[in-house]
Design a protein around this motif. Sequence first.
Motif, short mmCIF file in Angstrom:
data_model
loop_
_atom_site.label_atom_id
_atom_site.label_comp_id
_atom_site.label_asym_id
_atom_site.label_seq_id
_atom_site.Cartn_x
_atom_site.Cartn_y
_atom_site.Cartn_z
N MET A 1 0.89 -1.40 -0.08
CA MET A 1 -0.05 -0.08 -0.03
C MET A 1 0.72 1.22 -0.03
SD MET A 1 -2.91 1.47 -0.10
CE MET A 1 -4.18 0.25 0.32
N ARG A 2 1.95 1.30 0.76
CA ARG A 2 2.85 2.41 0.94
C ARG A 2 3.51 2.58 -0.35
NH1 ARG A 2 5.84 2.26 6.44
NH2 ARG A 2 4.23 2.48 7.78
N SER A 3 3.94 1.53 -1.11
CA SER A 3 4.77 1.91 -2.38
C SER A 3 3.89 2.46 -3.41
CB SER A 3 5.32 0.63 -2.74
OG SER A 3 4.33 -0.28 -3.07
N ILE A 4 2.47 1.91 -3.25
CA ILE A 4 1.60 2.69 -4.30
C ILE A 4 1.18 4.05 -4.01
CG2 ILE A 4 -0.77 2.43 -4.91
CD1 ILE A 4 -0.81 -0.63 -4.51
N CYS A 5 1.03 4.22 -2.74
CA CYS A 5 0.91 5.77 -2.41
C CYS A 5 2.13 6.78 -2.76
CB CYS A 5 0.63 5.81 -0.88
SG CYS A 5 -0.87 5.31 -0.28
N GLN A 6 3.14 6.14 -2.59
CA GLN A 6 4.41 7.03 -2.94
C GLN A 6 4.57 7.29 -4.33
OE1 GLN A 6 7.67 4.73 -1.23
NE2 GLN A 6 7.02 4.89 0.60
N ARG A 7 4.28 6.22 -5.23
CA ARG A 7 4.39 6.39 -6.65
C ARG A 7 3.17 7.32 -7.14
NH1 ARG A 7 5.19 0.59 -6.65
NH2 ARG A 7 2.86 0.20 -7.28
N ALA A 8 1.93 7.13 -6.53
CA ALA A 8 0.81 7.98 -6.87
C ALA A 8 1.04 9.50 -6.68
CB ALA A 8 -0.31 7.44 -6.21
N THR A 34 -6.83 12.43 5.69
CA THR A 34 -7.85 11.59 4.26
C THR A 34 -7.13 10.55 3.88
OG1 THR A 34 -7.02 13.20 2.73
CG2 THR A 34 -8.98 13.69 4.36
N GLN A 35 -7.82 9.64 3.13
CA GLN A 35 -7.05 8.40 2.46
C GLN A 35 -6.03 8.96 1.51
OE1 GLN A 35 -10.09 5.70 1.03
NE2 GLN A 35 -8.55 4.38 -0.08
N ARG A 36 -6.51 9.94 0.74
CA ARG A 36 -5.73 10.23 -0.53
C ARG A 36 -5.03 11.54 -0.20
NH1 ARG A 36 -9.71 9.68 -5.87
NH2 ARG A 36 -10.23 7.35 -5.39
N GLY A 37 -5.02 12.14 0.94
CA GLY A 37 -4.28 13.04 1.51
C GLY A 37 -2.90 13.13 1.40
N PRO A 38 -2.27 12.16 1.60
CA PRO A 38 -0.66 11.99 1.74
C PRO A 38 -0.25 12.30 0.29
CG PRO A 38 -1.35 10.17 2.97
CD PRO A 38 -2.70 10.91 2.44
N MET A 65 2.72 13.77 10.02
CA MET A 65 1.48 12.97 9.60
C MET A 65 1.70 11.56 10.26
SD MET A 65 0.30 12.02 5.98
CE MET A 65 1.81 10.83 5.54
N LYS A 66 0.57 11.17 10.71
CA LYS A 66 0.29 9.61 11.40
C LYS A 66 -0.87 9.11 10.47
CE LYS A 66 0.25 7.38 15.82
NZ LYS A 66 0.20 7.75 17.13
N HIS A 67 -0.26 8.39 9.51
CA HIS A 67 -1.35 7.93 8.54
C HIS A 67 -1.31 6.45 8.70
CE1 HIS A 67 -3.76 7.61 5.03
NE2 HIS A 67 -4.05 8.76 4.95
N PRO A 68 -2.47 5.79 8.60
CA PRO A 68 -2.64 4.21 8.74
C PRO A 68 -1.72 3.47 7.36
CG PRO A 68 -4.96 5.06 8.46
CD PRO A 68 -3.91 6.36 8.75
N ASN A 69 -2.15 4.34 6.37
CA ASN A 69 -1.58 3.65 5.05
C ASN A 69 -0.42 4.28 4.31
OD1 ASN A 69 -4.00 1.91 5.27
ND2 ASN A 69 -5.14 3.44 4.41
N ALA A 70 0.41 5.33 5.00
CA ALA A 70 1.27 5.92 4.34
C ALA A 70 2.45 6.30 5.40
CB ALA A 70 0.99 7.14 3.43
N SER A 71 3.74 6.23 5.10
CA SER A 71 4.62 6.72 5.84
C SER A 71 5.15 8.27 5.32
CB SER A 71 5.91 5.92 5.77
OG SER A 71 7.13 6.63 6.43
N GLY A 72 5.04 9.21 6.30
CA GLY A 72 5.14 10.57 5.85
C GLY A 72 6.54 10.71 5.62
#
Length: 515
Positions: A1-8, A34-38, A65-72
């Motif tokens: 999930m994190r890698s997807i967020c980073q690329r996006a 928010t989910q897409r906030g990062p 940021m303290k996000h469940p699906n992304a590392s700031g």
Amino acid sequence: MRSICQRAALTAAIMLVISGCNVSDADIEHWKHTQRGPRKITTVLVENRYDAAMRVHAARALIEMKHPNASGLELLQSAFQSMAPSDREPIVHTLVAELQGMLTAQPGTSAQGPTEQQIKAKDAAYVLLRGDGRASFASAEDRTALANMVLDWVLADFNTRALAGSYTAEQIVQAIGPSSVDRLSRAVAFSEQAIPVVVEIAKLVNGIATPQGKQATTARIVTVATEIEAAAGDARLGEIATRLLRAANRPTDAAAVARGVTALRTQYLTVLYEAVRTLGQPNGTDYLLTVASNAATPLDRRKLALTAMANGVTSSHAQRLLSVVNCAPGPTCDIDLRGLAVDRIGETRERSIIPGLFSLFDTANGVAADQSFTIRWKLGEAIIKLGGAAIIPEFMQHLGMARSAPFAGFTFAELNGEAQALGDLAPPPRESLRGFLANTHPVPVRVLAMMFLGIKGEQADLAALQPYVSEATPVTGEGWTDAQLTTVGAVATRTRQSLEQTLRQGQQTTPGGNR
């Protein structure tokens, strides 16, 4: 999930710019949750169409940021890595002050360890310092500011901060490199907070410093140790002792404080000597030897210094160590001290000292009752270690010499120890030791040869030992009765059995001997 967020996150900038959305500080704060906030926050950071203040806000939001699906911090690193230095460094420059503010303790916060905000700032500083692993994300000037800032913060309370967060003090120091040595060295001080962590500081320095940096840190440690050793250090030690006694609700009369001063001095010097040993520098060893050689130094401190010198001595130290071995028995010199000095001599590799050791070995007629035999034992091992296989004939000659009272025979412990020392030689001097089995040699010489062969012998040595298994010649000295080895025959039998077992085990571990 994190890698997807980073690329996006790194590609979303195009979409956000095309949409023409106006972004406010409130938007960034909202997106932290928010989910897409990062992804959107990262877009603001990497896209130079946004003003500098907004981009700095985005960087700080990723840090906080303290996000469940992304590392700031991972997003921050990826974002900065994608940016040109000319675009990135002005943002980092402003961010340095932001991180300083986050690291600064806020009024009313607890002193029981770092806050979550401080830990996030420290971790972010590491990310900026390390950069892409090849170069920092910060300019040279800001890199220095970041390094000093984060080191100051960690060293202010090393015990609670060194391991806090995602990145340790060791990782931070590795990211900064040798330039951190000066700040680490300055953390070594005569204080209640600094001394307990000096060994850890020494380990950090050891990992990144040049030889000159290690010697400079060692010199700083020696300076503090000298202050503590001196009578002038009593006042400061007394203040610390009084404070500690009061905190424990214990009496603070003069006698109690004096005892506290003595205990603290020993405790602090133990730590500082260990830090010197950790760095392993010549100036540290010279200092420790000066302490150990001073007959006016308390006995326990002399022993402590000799212990800390382990594996740090060279041939240049041999003669001074020999003077410690020759110290006159008294309040600051005992058998244990002399034995430690012999141990260190054995590490010097200085063969020219051997005649002096033989002179001591020949006259060391101590017995087991007061453990005075141990100095003879240590001398024997040191001679073997320094002289190697070539010294064996001469050593056996000295071992077989007649001795005066109170000598009552070599102990089992010392001959066994010397057999082990012979066994440590490479290659094993089997042929030389086989020549000392015959009954034309003194009993101690023969017994030592048998014990060595029991450890390092070969198949042919089983037959070489066999003729002696029934020999009734007595073996005298402490420990032989306890070991049930009161005759040469008993020793030959026992060593032969030991060799048989060793050879059998060796056969079982070879490819042809596997069961």
